[in-house]
Structures are given as structure tokens and as C-alpha cells.
Design an enzyme around this catalytic site. Sequence first.
Site, PDB file in Angstrom:
ATOM      1  N   GLY A  35      25.224  -8.545  26.226  1.00 39.42           N
ATOM      2  CA  GLY A  35      23.969  -8.697  26.949  1.00 39.42           C
ATOM      3  C   GLY A  35      23.988  -7.967  28.277  1.00 39.42           C
ATOM      4  O   GLY A  35      22.981  -7.379  28.697  1.00 39.42           O
TER       5      GLY A  35
ATOM      6  N   GLY B  72      21.710 -13.427  25.056  1.00 38.17           N
ATOM      7  CA  GLY B  72      22.316 -14.700  24.690  1.00 38.17           C
ATOM      8  C   GLY B  72      23.504 -15.016  25.573  1.00 38.17           C
ATOM      9  O   GLY B  72      24.429 -14.218  25.681  1.00 38.17           O
TER      10      GLY B  72
ATOM     11  N   LEU C 274      24.654 -10.221  23.187  1.00 33.64           N
ATOM     12  CA  LEU C 274      25.312 -11.503  23.401  1.00 33.64           C
ATOM     13  C   LEU C 274      26.431 -11.352  24.419  1.00 33.64           C
ATOM     14  O   LEU C 274      27.267 -10.447  24.317  1.00 33.64           O
ATOM     15  CB  LEU C 274      25.884 -12.034  22.085  1.00 33.64           C
ATOM     16  N   CYS C 275      26.436 -12.249  25.401  1.00 30.64           N
ATOM     17  CA  CYS C 275      27.513 -12.322  26.388  1.00 30.64           C
ATOM     18  C   CYS C 275      27.687 -10.972  27.082  1.00 30.64           C
ATOM     19  O   CYS C 275      26.761 -10.460  27.665  1.00 30.64           O
ATOM     20  CB  CYS C 275      28.797 -12.790  25.717  1.00 30.64           C
ATOM     21  N   ALA C 276      28.869 -10.371  26.980  1.00 27.59           N
ATOM     22  CA  ALA C 276      29.079  -9.068  27.605  1.00 27.59           C
ATOM     23  C   ALA C 276      28.192  -8.017  26.976  1.00 27.59           C
ATOM     24  O   ALA C 276      27.801  -7.045  27.620  1.00 27.59           O
ATOM     25  CB  ALA C 276      30.537  -8.657  27.494  1.00 27.59           C
TER      26      ALA C 276
END
Length: 591
Positions: A329, A354, A325-327
Site C-alpha cells: 500500500g 489495506g 496491502l501493507c508495504a
Amino acid sequence: MADEKDVITVAAATPIDAAMNTTRTAGEPANTGGAESAGAEALDLLLPHATLGVLRRFRPDASMARCAFRLASRPGAVAARSGKLAAELASIAAGRSAVAPQPRDRRFADPAWSGNPLLKRILQTYLAVGQTAGGLLADAELDWRDDTRLKFVLTNLIAASAPSNNLLISPAVWKAYIDTGGLSLVRGTRAFVSDMASSPRIPTMVEPDAFEIGTDLAVTPGAVVARTDVFELIQYQPTTPTVHQFPLLMVPPMINKYYITDLAPGRSMLEFFVAQGHQVFVISWRNPGKDARDWDLNTYGNAVIETMSAVREITKAPKINVIGLCAGGILSSMLGAHLSAIGQLDQISSLCLGVTLLDMTQAGTTVSLMDEGTAKVSMLASRSRGYMDGRSLAEVFAWLRPDDLIWNYWVNNYLQGKTPPAFDILYWNADTTRMPAALHRNFIEIAMSNALIKPGAASMLGSPVDLSKIDVDSYVVAGIDDHIAPWPAAYRATQLLGSRNIRFVLSNSGHIAAMVNPSSNPKASFRLAPGNPPDHREWLAQAETMQGSWWPDYTTWLADRSGDMKQAPRTLGSAKFRPMDPAPGTYVLQR
């Protein structure tokens, strides 16, 4: 948990939103540090202003000079806008104007704004001037970076000048004053002094004792099965008699606490995945201090390698599924490139990203605010301290959504003297963590050079990063109203990853709400298209809207990539990785 629209009072759109044809979803919990910590989250890691202070962005700079020059070269457009404004102001004064706020703009929901002739004229003047300012910025036809920078400044100025924020004329303020016999101003003054006494110097969005981690939030049963100085690995107790063979490892962002994925029961992503028969593990990052100043992307990449090894040993599975998720990812993608380079990508069955930005081209306000000089000063500041403080980051991201996260609470907390409502996402957002100086430097360098779109421009654990070498099945999720990781930028992952089997899902939410998207939400929806053409607009034209959350869609997709079903383990961990503290562990409690 109450619906988000019942918990947060939100302005639906500012005049600049209307002038520039932008949209925002009322009631969406922003990445308030994510948020967007929540948010939030990937781009939060790239923002140099978190170390330098957001007020630097409001000082005159070259972007403003270029805007002035462009408008000076377009006298006809300026004259037309000015004439239209003058005519509108005359119409307002005569009581004939039809200018009105957006229907969902709850700042002006009080009947006094439309029924009182003076207040109505004040409001209409505010709207007309704001729309004209937004129109002039559009007329300047600046490049993406200058336009986004100035839109940020103008949006904040317009939001700050809203008459609803004015102590002397706001009907809500006077009603609260009368109802409480003046105590509302006393309480509001006390709250203002308290908030301004320490960082982040923004209104409190949720009381610090509104929730308790492990009691109200992060209560999915499980245990810590591995711990290092960098992370705790949590395994969750299966709730189904059989489970999928290949487990699921969640990699959260490194500057937010993992429990955004494990909020209250019924709103927990991890709880939902466990209920679908998946063996679920999550990384809980340690909150680093100055002693961790040298932790960089390689440090965190090596930590994920360690957790992958532990997960495979515990479950005896040859492969695992990874969701970043986010960083997290970004980190997972870089690690996938590393595993491909060393011939070990077969350890990963699938990859889910994500709200993740791999391509920073025109990637949103946060990237637009960066320049080389600011980036260097920011890196020096975090290096001298040893880390970037998450509280400063929360302040910066609040100003990205000023109506929702600044002035809404300004009115509620200070002018009306009320306590902000308890909301789990905003509590998580305020529960900030720090970022090691070396990792801060890595992310700024990647953003400034847009390194991930250039094979070999970045490295992970000694391997050149080439995203096209990641040829595992992938599931990419973005939020249509994401102000931190704009969905067209997140969509470009479909063109960068090497897999021919990529499912792109566009949620109807923003940065954090796109992830916290429980099946119980009756207003949830997402879009799917049969392919991934290079142009995101072509994808959108082909996309079909699906009612409900993307969570069931993902777990169904994931089931086909998770091997056979087997008997659920009766105990957590293994002989080598024995259970320690119960979930949510100890690192998540560190402040």
C-alpha cells in the site's frame, strides 16, 4: 478450516493490558511476521531490530532512565501504588483477595488455578504485581515513544514470568507428564533443541509440512502471464460468464509471499474477488538474494508500472483498479503520486489501501523502537549481507505478541510436548522472504523522517511524492486490534490522500485477520461512518457497526468503479503475454 479460536490457544489479556486499558481479541492470528507478516506486513519493513536482534531492546537505555526520573519526581504516586500492592498481597495471603485473570485468559483456564489454594495465591500475586508495574508506567506519564518502548519491555517481562510457563507448577505440564509417562518432556526437550538450533529462535507455530503451496494453499486457478527478475504477474481464471471492464491488480507487501490473499478455498480474497466478476491479477515478488542488494523502492515501483502496462494490454482496459496491502500500500501510494506528477494518474480508476501506514506519527511499537543510532547500525548490517532476513523479522514480531506467539507455544511445544496445530496463516507467516538492503534502507529513512506526510520529502521514479495529488476514489481498510499498523494511524490516510471520495472501513480484527476476512466468518463485522473528520475519535463516534466481512462491501464499491460488464475472456494472457506456469507460479516456492 477451523475457526481461529479453535486453532490457537491465546491469552486474552496480560496484567499490563488491564492496567493500561488496552484490548486484544482472543484467537486473533497476529502478524506473525508479519504475522502479522501477519502477518504481515507494512511496518514490518521499517523495523531495524530485525537485523540486529530483539534482545537489544531489553537492555537498559535512556527511556528507562527517564521513566525512573519521572517516578522519582512523583513519590506520592509510587507510595500509593506500593501501599495498594502491599495491601493486596496481604489479602492474597489471607485468602480474601478477589484478583482474578480476565475471563478470556486461557492460560489459567485449568480449574487447578482457582481450586488449589497454593496455585491460586501464586496466580493472584503474579496478577497483582503485573498490574502494579503497568500502573507505575502509566503514572510516569512518558511521551509516546518512551511509553511505547517501555510498554513493549514490560509486557514481555510480565508475559515471561507467568506461572503458567513454569515447568514445576503448571497443572497442564503435570497432566501431560502423567498422561504420557514422561514422554512429554522428552518430546518437548527435542523440540526446544531443534527450534533453538537455527533462526528464528522462537517456538515453532506450525509444522513446515502442515501445508503444501499449490495443493492446500494458493489453489485459485490462474497462470503466470509475465515474469521478470523482480516479479511474476499472475492472472486468475474468470468464474463468471461476464466480467467488469476495468481489472483489479493486487500489490502485496514486498517481504511477504502473496498467498496471504489466496489461502485455503473459502478463505481466499482472490477467489472471492474473481467470483464477483472481477478480472484479478496479483504480483508475486521474487525472494531476493544478495545479488538483489540494490533493489530499492524505485525498482519495485518500476515493477508495478510494468505490471500495470501488462494488465492493461491483456484486458484492453484503459484503466485498472489497484489494491495495495501493507508495504504494498505504501508502494502503491507513492506510485500514485508519481503517476499524478507525470500526468498519467488517469490509468488508475480506484485505489484500495489495506492496513497501510502513510503517516508514521505515533504509529505503533515498531516505529517507537527505532532511533537514529539503531537505524544506522541496522542499515549497515543489511548492506553487508545484501538483504534483511525475513526469519529474523519473524522473531522480532513474535515478541510483539509474546503471550500469543511465544509463551503459548512454549507451553504447548516444550512443556506439554505437543505438536502445534496446523493453521494456514501461521504457515504463511513462517514462509518468510528476504528484503533487499536498499529497500530496507528506503523504508527506515521514510519512517525516521515521516517523509510521506511532507510533500516532496520522498521521491518515486524521479517524481516528488505528494499524496494530496492522488485524487482517485479510495477505499481504506484498517483493523481495530492491529498492533502493527494501529488504526488511528492508518486512518490518517483519509487526510493525506487528495480524493474527496474516500471510504474508510474499520474491521473488527487485527493486522492479518483484517485482510483474511471471509464472508463465511459469522463473527466478522466492520464499522463505517458517513464522513472522514480529521480526528479519528470523531469518526469512531459517528461510525455504525455492520455485520459480516468488508469483502462484499468492497466489491460492491469497486463494481461502480470498474466500467461496464463484458464477456469473460476464454483464455488467459494475450499474444504478447502468453501464459506460462500455472498459478501459484514459481517465485512463491522459493525459499
